[in-house]
Scaffold this motif. Structure first.
Motif, PDB file in Angstrom:
ATOM      1  N   VAL A   1      -6.266  -3.500   3.513  1.00 41.34           N
ATOM      2  CA  VAL A   1      -5.556  -2.231   3.660  1.00 41.34           C
ATOM      3  C   VAL A   1      -4.655  -1.990   2.459  1.00 41.34           C
TER       4      VAL A   1
ATOM      5  N   PHE B   1     -10.391   1.369   6.842  1.00 45.85           N
ATOM      6  CA  PHE B   1      -9.175   2.132   6.594  1.00 45.85           C
ATOM      7  C   PHE B   1      -9.502   3.462   5.903  1.00 45.85           C
TER       8      PHE B   1
ATOM      9  N   GLY C   1      -6.151   0.619   0.123  1.00 47.18           N
ATOM     10  CA  GLY C   1      -5.244   1.721   0.396  1.00 47.18           C
ATOM     11  C   GLY C   1      -4.488   2.161  -0.839  1.00 47.18           C
TER      12      GLY C   1
ATOM     13  N   ALA D   1       0.825  -1.213   0.000  1.00 51.20           N
ATOM     14  CA  ALA D   1       0.000   0.000   0.000  1.00 51.20           C
ATOM     15  C   ALA D   1       0.853   1.255   0.000  1.00 51.20           C
TER      16      ALA D   1
END
Length: 520
Positions: A415, A293, A419, A229
């Motif tokens: 994530v 997130f 992300g 990420a």
């Protein structure tokens, strides 16, 4: 198939203290899930007081996840061999020791080490709680018990930011670890008295080579996914980690196929029911982790919430999970395992889609969180129960670890994937929170794209569940027949072998294994 009279007799023969046991098991799960949410809101103060940089702070957060994921499979196997009560209580004790080390940390290295200790301890707690639950509850009550167990996990996710914000505002960052100690002491005291011991009747020989290769595979995979990420999927560290993961995974498979007592039963991995349950679980947690997130940032950057207000704003998710959990058994009995899980995942996907329709009002966010939580509550119990009914009781710790590993992998992927979508669309616009109206609009659009990706992933999980999970048989009534896509719906299922025994729909007792796994 077991009759209702047999089920009633089994319930009457069960330990009358089992619901108190469930309270202890749920509290143990709650505290290890709660800790991550507590830490997230304390990161800014930790960075300031310890003088840590971004890379060191990342290890404070990720050290727990990497060690936790790496040790899950080994911990589940050891709990089957040496005792699930022993593993759960030792893990709980280790979690308390790690909390004390973190509480007294005066430097980054000590804090990272403490978080690693906590991750290792949590790896013994999480599968142990589920394995003991399966052992003490009769089949008819098991879905309800799993629903309570799963709800405690969702409550930990929702309560973490709220409790953490309150503690950091009123005390100091170390209080987020101090709060772990009272429930740890309760679990240890009550668990010693209440929880029964269970293990394999015939202990399996240890497999240290398999344990090392399996742990290395998960360490490299989760490390690579976590750092993708921030650094990108094609960055050198991520590529090295994923390459190492592939090499270790190949070595693990080659070794386990030759081992007389493998840690992972590959026949189980080929069964449609297990594939549908594990894929559905992983995709559900991928969407959930990615959604939270993005949402916690959106609430602060776009609506101007404080960290504590943002934590409180996410609380409707736990309410939705609780509502869904109360209806999951009835829905699964009505629509089958495949229909119940698919319906739950579709609801969760619809909730995430609702979150993508951003407005300055909090009302759409409440609606999206409630709908997402409701879907999670509907799907989580039958998915977990399916995995646990595919193995004989003496292997329940290993099966619980497989289930938890898929969830942890989903968390890490969520994530990383969502992300990355957020970072690519917004990250080049500004180095921090949006400072202008144009930057704010760019962030809102990037967040909406992230929610759409999360919704698409969970919707794909609904399709997979509908295709692979078993059909109209009631959850927990009997063991699912591995390899049969819809047992009991259209035809009499054949017996399929899973390890040392085969399970049939007509009997909950093991029958002799077939001589070959070729049809599994």
């Amino acid at each position: 198939m077991r009759t209702s009279t047999q089920e009633q007799e089994a319930a009457e023969a069960a330990d009358p203290r089992r619901w108190w046991m469930l309270g202890v098991l749920s509290l143990a799960l709650f505290v290890i899930i709660l800790n991550n949410g507590l830490l997230n809101v304390a990161i800014p103060e930790i960075m300031q007081e310890l003088g840590t940089g971004i890379s060191a702070t990342q290890w404070i957060v990720d050290g727990y996840a990497v060690v936790f994921a790496a040790a899950l499979l080994t911990a589940g196997t050891l709990s089957d061999r040496y005792g699930r009560k022993r593993a759960t209580l030792l893990g709980t004790c280790g979690f308390g020791v790690g909390s004390l080390l973190a509480l007294t940390a005066d430097g980054t290295v000590q804090l990272v080490a403490a978080r690693c200790v906590m991750g290792l301890a949590a790896a013994f707690v999480m599968p142990g709680t589920l394995a003991i639950l399966v052992d003490v509850f009769p089949a008819r009550e098991r879905p309800r018990a799993i629903a309570v167990w799963g709800s405690s996990s969702a409550l930990g996710v929702a309560a973490g930011p709220v409790i953490g914000g309150l503690l950091v505002d009123r005390f100091w960052w170390g209080s987020i670890f101090l709060v772990n100690l009272p429930p740890v002491l309760v679990v240890l005291a009550a668990g010693l008295w209440l929880l029964p011991e269970s293990s394999e009747k015939v202990p399996r020989p240890a497999d240290p080579v398999g344990a090392v290769l399996g742990s290395a595979t998960m360490t490299a995979l989760v490390y690579g996914v976590i750092h993708a990420a921030g650094q990108g999927w094609t960055s050198a560290p991520v590529l090295v980690a994923l390459t190492a993961c592939g090499a270790c995974a190949a070595g693990f498979v080659a070794w386990e196929r030759r081992h007389p007592f493998p840690m992972v039963n590959f026949a189980l991995l080929r069964t449609p029911a297990f594939l549908g349950a594990s894929a559905g679980s992983m995709l559900l947690f991928l969407g959930l982790a990615g959604t939270l997130f993005v949402l916690t940032q959106q609430l602060q950057f776009a609506l101007g919430y404080s960290p504590l207000e943002a934590g409180l704003a996410v609380a409707p998710l736990a309410v939705g999970v609780g509502l869904g959990s109360t209806l999951t058994t009835a829905l699964t009995r009505l629509a089958g395992t495949d229909g119940g899980v698919a319906c739950g995942l579709a609801c969760a996907a619809a909730g995430m889609l609702t979150l993508s329709q951003f407005s300055d009002s909090y009302l759409p966010i409440v609606a999206g969180l409630l709908l997402s939580g409701f879907g999670i509550g509907l799907a989580l119990t039958p998915v977990t129960d399916t995995v646990m009914t595919l193995v004989p009781p003496e292997r329940s710790g290993n099966a619980a670890a497989l289930n938890d590993t898929m969830q942890e992998l989903g968390n890490a992927l969520g994530v990383a994937v969502v992300g990355t979508v957020l970072a690519r669309q917004y990250g080049t616009q500004a180095a921090g929170p949006p400072a202008s109206r144009e930057a704010r609009q760019s962030f809102v659009e990037a967040a909406s794209s992230g929610f759409l990706v999360a919704a698409s992933v969970v919707a794909a999980g609904a399709a997979v569940a509908a295709a692979l999970l078993p059909g109209s048989n009631p959850v927990g009534r009997h063991r699912l027949v591995p390899g049969s896509r819809t047992p009991g719906r259209h035809r009499r299922p054949r017996q399929r072998s899973i390890g040392p025994t085969a399970w049939s729909e007509e009997a909950a007792e093991p029958v002799p294994a077939l001589p070959s796994l070729s049809d599994a």
